[in-house]
Design a protein around this motif. Structure first.
Motif, PDB file in Angstrom:
ATOM      1  N   THR A 199       0.828  -1.202   0.000  1.00 23.23           N
ATOM      2  CA  THR A 199       0.000   0.000   0.000  1.00 23.23           C
ATOM      3  C   THR A 199       0.864   1.255   0.000  1.00 23.23           C
ATOM      4  O   THR A 199       0.602   2.210  -0.743  1.00 23.23           O
ATOM      5  N   PHE A 200       1.903   1.254   0.817  1.00 22.55           N
ATOM      6  CA  PHE A 200       2.793   2.409   0.881  1.00 22.55           C
ATOM      7  C   PHE A 200       3.562   2.587  -0.430  1.00 22.55           C
ATOM      8  O   PHE A 200       3.800   3.712  -0.878  1.00 22.55           O
ATOM      9  N   ALA A 201       3.942   1.471  -1.042  1.00 27.26           N
ATOM     10  CA  ALA A 201       4.657   1.543  -2.323  1.00 27.26           C
ATOM     11  C   ALA A 201       3.764   2.171  -3.397  1.00 27.26           C
ATOM     12  O   ALA A 201       4.234   2.940  -4.245  1.00 27.26           O
ATOM     13  N   HIS A 202       2.478   1.849  -3.360  1.00 31.79           N
ATOM     14  CA  HIS A 202       1.550   2.438  -4.330  1.00 31.79           C
ATOM     15  C   HIS A 202       1.404   3.936  -4.094  1.00 31.79           C
ATOM     16  O   HIS A 202       1.330   4.725  -5.044  1.00 31.79           O
ATOM     17  N   PHE A 203       1.362   4.346  -2.822  1.00 37.02           N
ATOM     18  CA  PHE A 203       1.288   5.772  -2.512  1.00 37.02           C
ATOM     19  C   PHE A 203       2.504   6.503  -3.080  1.00 37.02           C
ATOM     20  O   PHE A 203       2.390   7.597  -3.645  1.00 37.02           O
ATOM     21  N   GLU A 204       3.686   5.893  -2.939  1.00 35.25           N
ATOM     22  CA  GLU A 204       4.910   6.497  -3.469  1.00 35.25           C
ATOM     23  C   GLU A 204       4.833   6.611  -4.989  1.00 35.25           C
ATOM     24  O   GLU A 204       5.197   7.643  -5.570  1.00 35.25           O
ATOM     25  N   LYS A 205       4.329   5.561  -5.636  1.00 33.73           N
ATOM     26  CA  LYS A 205       4.172   5.568  -7.096  1.00 33.73           C
ATOM     27  C   LYS A 205       3.174   6.639  -7.531  1.00 33.73           C
ATOM     28  O   LYS A 205       3.410   7.382  -8.487  1.00 33.73           O
ATOM     29  N   PHE A 206       2.064   6.728  -6.819  1.00 36.46           N
ATOM     30  CA  PHE A 206       1.025   7.712  -7.115  1.00 36.46           C
ATOM     31  C   PHE A 206       1.581   9.127  -6.978  1.00 36.46           C
ATOM     32  O   PHE A 206       1.388   9.985  -7.850  1.00 36.46           O
ATOM     33  N   SER A 207       2.293   9.388  -5.900  1.00 32.32           N
ATOM     34  CA  SER A 207       2.849  10.720  -5.647  1.00 32.32           C
ATOM     35  C   SER A 207       3.893  11.096  -6.684  1.00 32.32           C
ATOM     36  O   SER A 207       3.960  12.248  -7.131  1.00 32.32           O
ATOM     37  N   ARG A 208       4.711  10.115  -7.085  1.00 29.47           N
ATOM     38  CA  ARG A 208       5.722  10.377  -8.100  1.00 29.47           C
ATOM     39  C   ARG A 208       5.081  10.734  -9.436  1.00 29.47           C
ATOM     40  O   ARG A 208       5.529  11.659 -10.126  1.00 29.47           O
ATOM     41  N   TYR A 209       4.013  10.019  -9.775  1.00 30.32           N
ATOM     42  CA  TYR A 209       3.330  10.302 -11.049  1.00 30.32           C
ATOM     43  C   TYR A 209       2.750  11.719 -11.040  1.00 30.32           C
ATOM     44  O   TYR A 209       2.882  12.457 -12.018  1.00 30.32           O
ATOM     45  N   ILE A 210       2.124  12.113  -9.930  1.00 30.57           N
ATOM     46  CA  ILE A 210       1.523  13.440  -9.829  1.00 30.57           C
ATOM     47  C   ILE A 210       2.584  14.533  -9.965  1.00 30.57           C
ATOM     48  O   ILE A 210       2.382  15.533 -10.671  1.00 30.57           O
ATOM     49  N   SER A 211       3.715  14.341  -9.278  1.00 31.83           N
ATOM     50  CA  SER A 211       4.756  15.377  -9.305  1.00 31.83           C
ATOM     51  C   SER A 211       5.486  15.457 -10.641  1.00 31.83           C
ATOM     52  O   SER A 211       5.946  16.532 -11.041  1.00 31.83           O
ATOM     53  N   GLU A 212       5.591  14.327 -11.347  1.00 33.88           N
ATOM     54  CA  GLU A 212       6.343  14.310 -12.612  1.00 33.88           C
ATOM     55  C   GLU A 212       5.476  14.565 -13.836  1.00 33.88           C
ATOM     56  O   GLU A 212       5.997  14.734 -14.942  1.00 33.88           O
ATOM     57  N   ASN A 213       4.160  14.612 -13.649  1.00 35.99           N
ATOM     58  CA  ASN A 213       3.252  14.801 -14.786  1.00 35.99           C
ATOM     59  C   ASN A 213       2.232  15.905 -14.487  1.00 35.99           C
ATOM     60  O   ASN A 213       1.107  15.631 -14.049  1.00 35.99           O
ATOM     61  N   PRO A 214       2.630  17.169 -14.714  1.00 32.81           N
ATOM     62  CA  PRO A 214       1.715  18.289 -14.455  1.00 32.81           C
ATOM     63  C   PRO A 214       0.395  18.166 -15.227  1.00 32.81           C
ATOM     64  O   PRO A 214      -0.663  18.535 -14.721  1.00 32.81           O
ATOM     65  N   MET A 215       0.478  17.631 -16.443  1.00 38.36           N
ATOM     66  CA  MET A 215      -0.728  17.413 -17.254  1.00 38.36           C
ATOM     67  C   MET A 215      -1.117  15.940 -17.134  1.00 38.36           C
ATOM     68  O   MET A 215      -0.793  15.110 -17.968  1.00 38.36           O
ATOM     69  N   GLN A 216      -1.825  15.626 -16.039  1.00 38.04           N
ATOM     70  CA  GLN A 216      -2.105  14.223 -15.760  1.00 38.04           C
ATOM     71  C   GLN A 216      -3.095  13.598 -16.740  1.00 38.04           C
ATOM     72  O   GLN A 216      -4.060  14.252 -17.163  1.00 38.04           O
ATOM     73  N   ASN A 217      -2.799  12.356 -17.067  1.00 35.32           N
ATOM     74  CA  ASN A 217      -3.698  11.569 -17.915  1.00 35.32           C
ATOM     75  C   ASN A 217      -4.852  11.047 -17.052  1.00 35.32           C
ATOM     76  O   ASN A 217      -4.623  10.331 -16.072  1.00 35.32           O
ATOM     77  N   LYS A 218      -6.090  11.419 -17.385  1.00 35.88           N
ATOM     78  CA  LYS A 218      -7.247  11.038 -16.568  1.00 35.88           C
ATOM     79  C   LYS A 218      -7.403   9.530 -16.451  1.00 35.88           C
ATOM     80  O   LYS A 218      -7.768   9.000 -15.399  1.00 35.88           O
ATOM     81  N   HIS A 219      -7.091   8.826 -17.545  1.00 39.02           N
ATOM     82  CA  HIS A 219      -7.198   7.364 -17.531  1.00 39.02           C
ATOM     83  C   HIS A 219      -6.192   6.772 -16.551  1.00 39.02           C
ATOM     84  O   HIS A 219      -6.529   5.859 -15.781  1.00 39.02           O
ATOM     85  N   GLN A 220      -4.968   7.321 -16.537  1.00 35.22           N
ATOM     86  CA  GLN A 220      -3.936   6.822 -15.631  1.00 35.22           C
ATOM     87  C   GLN A 220      -4.286   7.128 -14.176  1.00 35.22           C
ATOM     88  O   GLN A 220      -4.088   6.285 -13.291  1.00 35.22           O
ATOM     89  N   ILE A 221      -4.820   8.317 -13.932  1.00 35.04           N
ATOM     90  CA  ILE A 221      -5.230   8.683 -12.577  1.00 35.04           C
ATOM     91  C   ILE A 221      -6.331   7.748 -12.078  1.00 35.04           C
ATOM     92  O   ILE A 221      -6.311   7.279 -10.931  1.00 35.04           O
ATOM     93  N   LYS A 222      -7.290   7.461 -12.960  1.00 36.68           N
ATOM     94  CA  LYS A 222      -8.383   6.555 -12.591  1.00 36.68           C
ATOM     95  C   LYS A 222      -7.840   5.167 -12.259  1.00 36.68           C
ATOM     96  O   LYS A 222      -8.257   4.531 -11.283  1.00 36.68           O
ATOM     97  N   LYS A 223      -6.896   4.717 -13.066  1.00 39.52           N
ATOM     98  CA  LYS A 223      -6.289   3.402 -12.868  1.00 39.52           C
ATOM     99  C   LYS A 223      -5.545   3.343 -11.526  1.00 39.52           C
ATOM    100  O   LYS A 223      -5.653   2.361 -10.777  1.00 39.52           O
ATOM    101  N   LEU A 224      -4.807   4.413 -11.213  1.00 36.53           N
ATOM    102  CA  LEU A 224      -4.066   4.466  -9.954  1.00 36.53           C
ATOM    103  C   LEU A 224      -5.018   4.512  -8.757  1.00 36.53           C
ATOM    104  O   LEU A 224      -4.770   3.878  -7.731  1.00 36.53           O
ATOM    105  N   ASN A 225      -6.117   5.231  -8.897  1.00 33.77           N
ATOM    106  CA  ASN A 225      -7.090   5.319  -7.807  1.00 33.77           C
ATOM    107  C   ASN A 225      -7.799   3.980  -7.569  1.00 33.77           C
ATOM    108  O   ASN A 225      -8.094   3.610  -6.433  1.00 33.77           O
ATOM    109  N   GLN A 226      -8.066   3.261  -8.645  1.00 34.97           N
ATOM    110  CA  GLN A 226      -8.693   1.940  -8.514  1.00 34.97           C
ATOM    111  C   GLN A 226      -7.773   0.990  -7.768  1.00 34.97           C
ATOM    112  O   GLN A 226      -8.214   0.212  -6.910  1.00 34.97           O
TER     113      GLN A 226
END
Length: 372
Positions: free
Chosen positions: A80-107
């Protein structure tokens, strides 16, 4: 068996409790003979203390929850913590987030949190099946797995206190879930700050403090985490006198479950070996908790928590105020500071009931056995 720092363990001593690797597999079995080579390997793993069996102590100390359940929970928290780290890294490295990727990460996040909810129920049921729960074991943690092991131990300690406070089943589940997730925000704190061997600068401490809000922000959109569980991540460093963080809340402003986790969090941290300091013995950690009852911690909760901790488990070597060394033979219910003991620093082997010998007190834990 008795708990002792590796530096005090003599070659030839027998291991009193399994040592697990970071994936929950048995690395060294209970009963193994501890050679110099094995002790060096244990030290290299970042494990600074172990349980041993010797001529003074061969009594089995039972964990509050089953080892396989503890390892399962640690693994789930780690993922769970590893996923949080992955999620946070994606948000910080991708200012223009892909909605499909965000949905996938949230699921995926929701899947992990749902699984932790199920594990919470298993832990609660396991503890409730034991009618006389007392804490007489310190959980051994490795450097790499410390955060995940710490979160599970805080959850277990919090439940022990919560059950004694007669919380209902729903409150216990929220308490367990929030405790397991309380440090999730630390995943994105730089390790050089988390593991710094020395005092933090003001700027570094401000970064550390961010783990409460970052963890809360990650969890607050998930319907699988009730509000009272989420609030633990935000408030577990608040203090009843208002000197805590992040909001400087005081007493009744702090959620009840967060107050419970605050006590368990500090107790487990103090009794854990860290790269920058050796673990504090349970008796000294309890003294610290008591000294801060009413300022940092809710005092009534501190009194209840202290009643469930055994500072000198059976088999512990202790120093007495008269200079003698003794081994704890039996614990007196409701009076853990006054056990029955047997003198080992002379040849008479006298058994003493400290409930009756009022002028004799325990002054500390003795790790090295007296010379024969």
């Amino acid at each position: 068996m008795r708990f002792m720092p590796v530096v005090y363990v003599r070659e030839g001593a027998k291991l009193g409790k399994h040592i697990y690797d970071d994936d929950g597999r048995i690395l060294l079995k209970k009963g193994a003979t501890l050679t110099k080579k094995i002790l060096n390997r244990i030290n290299e793993m970042g494990i600074r203390s172990v349980y041993i069996d010797d001529e003074f102590s061969d009594t089995e100390l039972e964990d509050i929850i089953k080892p396989e359940l503890r390892n399962k929970a640690i693994s789930a928290v780690k993922e769970t913590f590893a996923h949080f780290e992955k999620f946070s890294r994606y948000i910080s490295e991708n200012p223009m987030q892909n909605k499909h990727q965000i949905k996938k990460l949230n699921q995926k996040k929701d899947e992990y949190l749902q699984f932790l909810g199920k594990i919470s129920e298993e832990i609660i049921n396991d503890i409730l099946s034991n009618k006389h729960v007392i804490v007489n074991l310190i959980d051994i943690k490795s450097t790499d797995n410390y955060t995940y092991q710490h979160c599970i131990n805080v959850a277990v300690l919090s439940l022990v206190l919560g059950i004694e406070m007669k919380l209902n089943k729903g409150e216990l589940k929220n308490l367990c879930l929030g405790a397991m997730l309380h440090d999730i925000g630390k995943t994105i704190i730089p390790k050089e700050i988390l593991l710094k061997n020395g005092k933090l600068t003001k700027e570094e401490f401000e970064i550390i403090k961010e783990h409460t809000t970052k963890g809360y922000d990650y969890l607050k959109t998930s319907i699988d985490i009730p509000g009272t569980a989420r609030i633990i991540t935000l408030q577990h460093h608040e203090k009843v006198d208002g000197s805590g963080y992040p909001q400087g809340l005081s007493d009744s402003e702090i959620n009840k479950l967060a107050k419970i986790v605050a006590i368990a969090d500090v107790y487990d941290a103090l009794t854990s070996d860290r790269p920058y300091r050796q673990a504090m013995p349970p008796n000294e950690a309890l003294e610290y908790i008591y000294a801060n009852g009413g300022s940092h911690f809710d005092f009534e909760m501190v009194k209840t928590f202290s009643s469930k901790i055994i500072p000198y488990p059976i088999g512990t070597l202790i120093k007495l105020s008269n200079g003698e060394i003794a081994v704890v033979e039996d614990i007196i219910p409701n009076f853990p500071l006054r056990p029955k003991i047997r003198i080992i620093s002379n040849d008479n082997g006298k058994v003493i009931d400290l409930m009756k010998e009022k002028n004799l007190v325990i002054t500390g834990i003795q790790y090295e056995a007296p010379a024969s």
